[in-house]
Design a protein around this motif. Structure first.
Motif, PDB file in Angstrom:
ATOM      1  N   ILE A 244       0.839  -1.204   0.000  1.00  0.00           N
ATOM      2  CA  ILE A 244       0.000   0.000   0.000  1.00  0.00           C
ATOM      3  C   ILE A 244       0.873   1.253   0.000  1.00  0.00           C
ATOM      4  O   ILE A 244       0.598   2.223  -0.716  1.00  0.00           O
ATOM      5  CB  ILE A 244      -0.937   0.022   1.243  1.00  0.00           C
ATOM      6  CG1 ILE A 244      -1.679  -1.323   1.402  1.00  0.00           C
ATOM      7  CG2 ILE A 244      -1.892   1.211   1.189  1.00  0.00           C
ATOM      8  CD1 ILE A 244      -2.662  -1.682   0.321  1.00  0.00           C
TER       9      ILE A 244
ATOM     10  N   TYR B  22      13.217  -2.753   4.727  1.00  0.00           N
ATOM     11  CA  TYR B  22      14.081  -3.516   3.813  1.00  0.00           C
ATOM     12  C   TYR B  22      14.251  -2.685   2.534  1.00  0.00           C
ATOM     13  O   TYR B  22      14.755  -1.571   2.599  1.00  0.00           O
ATOM     14  CB  TYR B  22      13.486  -4.899   3.547  1.00  0.00           C
ATOM     15  CG  TYR B  22      13.372  -5.724   4.817  1.00  0.00           C
ATOM     16  CD1 TYR B  22      14.510  -6.231   5.440  1.00  0.00           C
ATOM     17  CD2 TYR B  22      12.134  -5.967   5.404  1.00  0.00           C
ATOM     18  CE1 TYR B  22      14.417  -6.970   6.617  1.00  0.00           C
ATOM     19  CE2 TYR B  22      12.037  -6.710   6.576  1.00  0.00           C
ATOM     20  CZ  TYR B  22      13.180  -7.208   7.176  1.00  0.00           C
ATOM     21  OH  TYR B  22      13.090  -7.937   8.334  1.00  0.00           O
TER      22      TYR B  22
ATOM     23  N   HIS C 130      10.633  -6.482  -1.393  1.00  0.00           N
ATOM     24  CA  HIS C 130      11.079  -7.613  -0.557  1.00  0.00           C
ATOM     25  C   HIS C 130       9.879  -8.510  -0.249  1.00  0.00           C
ATOM     26  O   HIS C 130       8.723  -8.118  -0.448  1.00  0.00           O
ATOM     27  CB  HIS C 130      11.740  -7.105   0.734  1.00  0.00           C
ATOM     28  CG  HIS C 130      10.767  -6.604   1.761  1.00  0.00           C
ATOM     29  ND1 HIS C 130      10.128  -7.445   2.640  1.00  0.00           N
ATOM     30  CD2 HIS C 130      10.298  -5.358   2.036  1.00  0.00           C
ATOM     31  CE1 HIS C 130       9.328  -6.741   3.427  1.00  0.00           C
ATOM     32  NE2 HIS C 130       9.408  -5.471   3.070  1.00  0.00           N
TER      33      HIS C 130
ATOM     34  N   ARG D 121      -0.489 -12.948  -6.435  1.00  0.00           N
ATOM     35  CA  ARG D 121      -1.695 -12.599  -5.685  1.00  0.00           C
ATOM     36  C   ARG D 121      -2.852 -12.672  -6.662  1.00  0.00           C
ATOM     37  O   ARG D 121      -2.690 -12.383  -7.849  1.00  0.00           O
ATOM     38  CB  ARG D 121      -1.621 -11.170  -5.113  1.00  0.00           C
ATOM     39  CG  ARG D 121      -0.629 -10.993  -3.989  1.00  0.00           C
ATOM     40  CD  ARG D 121      -1.121 -11.651  -2.710  1.00  0.00           C
ATOM     41  NE  ARG D 121      -0.183 -11.540  -1.602  1.00  0.00           N
ATOM     42  CZ  ARG D 121       0.824 -12.378  -1.377  1.00  0.00           C
ATOM     43  NH1 ARG D 121       1.054 -13.380  -2.205  1.00  0.00           N
ATOM     44  NH2 ARG D 121       1.605 -12.231  -0.330  1.00  0.00           N
TER      45      ARG D 121
ATOM     46  N   GLY E  25       2.039  -2.498   7.439  1.00  0.00           N
ATOM     47  CA  GLY E  25       1.585  -3.884   7.359  1.00  0.00           C
ATOM     48  C   GLY E  25       1.569  -4.563   8.719  1.00  0.00           C
ATOM     49  O   GLY E  25       1.045  -4.030   9.704  1.00  0.00           O
TER      50      GLY E  25
ATOM     51  N   PHE F 115      -5.381  -5.061   6.251  1.00  0.00           N
ATOM     52  CA  PHE F 115      -6.008  -5.437   4.971  1.00  0.00           C
ATOM     53  C   PHE F 115      -6.473  -6.892   4.970  1.00  0.00           C
ATOM     54  O   PHE F 115      -7.094  -7.349   4.021  1.00  0.00           O
ATOM     55  CB  PHE F 115      -5.086  -5.077   3.800  1.00  0.00           C
ATOM     56  CG  PHE F 115      -4.937  -3.581   3.687  1.00  0.00           C
ATOM     57  CD1 PHE F 115      -5.916  -2.836   3.068  1.00  0.00           C
ATOM     58  CD2 PHE F 115      -3.888  -2.911   4.296  1.00  0.00           C
ATOM     59  CE1 PHE F 115      -5.840  -1.451   3.019  1.00  0.00           C
ATOM     60  CE2 PHE F 115      -3.798  -1.528   4.257  1.00  0.00           C
ATOM     61  CZ  PHE F 115      -4.777  -0.791   3.614  1.00  0.00           C
TER      62      PHE F 115
ATOM     63  N   GLY G 159      -5.877  -7.359   0.610  1.00  0.00           N
ATOM     64  CA  GLY G 159      -5.635  -5.968   0.219  1.00  0.00           C
ATOM     65  C   GLY G 159      -4.919  -5.775  -1.102  1.00  0.00           C
ATOM     66  O   GLY G 159      -4.851  -4.655  -1.605  1.00  0.00           O
TER      67      GLY G 159
END
Ligand SMILES: Cc1cc2nc3c(=O)[nH]c(=O)nc-3n(C[C@H](O)[C@H](O)[C@H](O)COP(=O)(O)OP(=O)(O)OC[C@H]3O[C@@H](n4cnc5c(N)ncnc54)[C@H](O)[C@@H]3O)c2cc1C
Length: 386
Positions: free
Chosen positions: A17, A38, A42, A52, A204, A339, A343
């Protein structure tokens, strides 16, 4: 609190996001800096595993249909701007038992979507897609515009596009503290503290650690994916991505080279963890067994021993609807979190909505206003599957 021209904005976390929000702000000529633990692309958070599911179909909240339409448009814009192929829209199947309420919702969604979907009886589905062993009471809905999104590649593409438009990213650096300082917000890493007019936090599975007041809304969970090869002498050519609704939710996507199928299971199997930093990456045989059971149950052509298994991390809300709103006590901080396992497909829209909200613009689609109603995180009944 809304941002004015000339102001500086920070985006904390340039994952799924955050990278989209960064790109949207850079497109609007905002002075924006991303911070990333990171490096964009990643796979240690929620954006790993190479695939996804992108789908127009909804089996739970059909108010998201226009949201996905908008996301679809922005995915195409990002593909154009980055010059990279970010999705493979082969079509996908939504499989469900005729008697289930989720299938009823899915059929309503299919009716709204019209000719971009096709409802198949069990017999029709088995004839056209013999690779799936459907139960006697199951039907399938073909979502023709659905398919695979490449997560690592899309996150990197959005981050690179943002940099191309003047954004900066502080990589491999953990934001350790976020504080409201008068009408500004301070962002502290172990190296420096910088004042911004606003921050968007899209951290996240790390959100509740970074912003302890968000812990009341969020639980961090560990999700497993397993990759399965065809059984001896069998082929998995022509397998489409799919999602099977309750009671035994599962989903799967063929790998980009078509040699294997990646499978995953539903919410009851996503165990809570404190943080991705301390959660185990090793996967015990018993943990992957429910994923193996999907291979055995639904795919007669797959070997049920995974050639690879991996853990990823995601923040969930109680209602499994995202939290998209200002922080409860820091008015200069907008939080995008929770999410809840779904998401990715709408990520470009969530990034745009975060950018628009902080800049005081109306959402690109009026129907999306409900997403900014933070109360929905607390007041809606629990959803079931993902
Ligand atoms: C296994 C699995 C399968 C899924 N399948 C689907 C699917 O098929 N379709 C779908 O639509 N959705 C799916 N989802 C859900 C989707 O992937 C997530 O909802 C989405 O990726 C969440 O994005 P995020 O930005 O919240 O998290 P992330 O993408 O993990 O981004 C968070 C970023 O913040 C960074 N960060 C964290 N803390 C800090 C800090 N202190 N300082 C700096 N940076 C920090 C992290 O490094 C990370 O890059 C799935 C999720 C998982 C885990």
């Amino acid at each position: 609190m809304i941002s004015l021209p000339g102001q500086k904005i920070a985006v904390i976390g340039t994952g799924t996001i955050g990278a989209q929000a960064l790109w949207q702000l850079a497109k609007k000529n905002v002075d924006v800096t991303g911070y990333e633990l990171y490096s964009p692309g990643h796979s240690r958070g929620a954006a790993g595993g190479e695939s996804r599911l992108f789908r127009h179909m909804e089996a739970e909240h059909i108010e998201y249909l226009p949201v996905t339409e908008r996301a679809d448009t922005i995915w195409n814009e990002l593909e154009m701007e980055s010059g990279r192929r970010l999705r493979n829209l082969t079509g996908a199947l939504m499989i469900g038992s005729e008697a289930s309420p989720s299938t009823d919702n899915a059929l309503s969604a299919a009716n709204s979507l019209g000719s971009t979907t096709e409802i198949l009886t069990r017999g029709e589905a088995q004839k056209r897609y013999p690779q799936y062993a459907l139960n006697e009471d199951e039907i399938a809905i073909l979502d023709k515009g659905a398919g695979t999104i490449f997560p690592e590649r899309t996150v990197k593409a959005a981050a690179d596009a943002a940099i191309g438009r003047g954004a900066r990213i502080v990589r491999e650096r953990r934001v350790e503290d976020i504080r409201q300082e008068g009408d500004k917000v301070s962002i502290a890493t172990d190296e420096e503290t910088t004042l911004y007019d606003h921050a968007i936090v899209a951290a996240g599975a790390w959100t509740a650690t970074l912003l302890p007041e968000m812990a009341q809304y969020l639980a961090t969970r560990r999700l497993l994916s397993g990759w399965f090869l065809p059984a001896a002498g069998r082929s998995i050519d022509g397998l489409l991505p799919y999602m099977r609704l309750d009671p035994n939710y599962s989903y799967g996507l063929p790998t980009a080279d078509g040699l294997a199928m990646k499978l995953g299971v539903g919410f009851p199997h996503h165990l809570p963890v404190t943080s991705p930093d301390s959660a185990p990456m090793r996967i015990e045989d018993a943990e992957i067994e429910p994923v193996r059971a999907v291979a055995r149950d639904l795919f007669p052509d797959l070997d049920d021993y995974p050639m690879r298994a991996q853990a990823y991390f995601e923040a969930y809300t109680n209602t499994r609807r995202e939290y998209m709103n200002f922080h409860p006590t820091m008015p200069s901080v907008f939080v995008c979190a929770g999410f809840s396992g779904k998401g990715f497909k709408n990520a470009p829209f969530f990034g745009e909505l975060a950018a628009d909200t902080i800049l005081g613009r109306k959402p690109s689609i009026a129907e999306a206003q409900f997403i900014l109603d933070v109360e929905h995180v607390a007041k809606l009944p629990e959803s079931r599957a993902e």
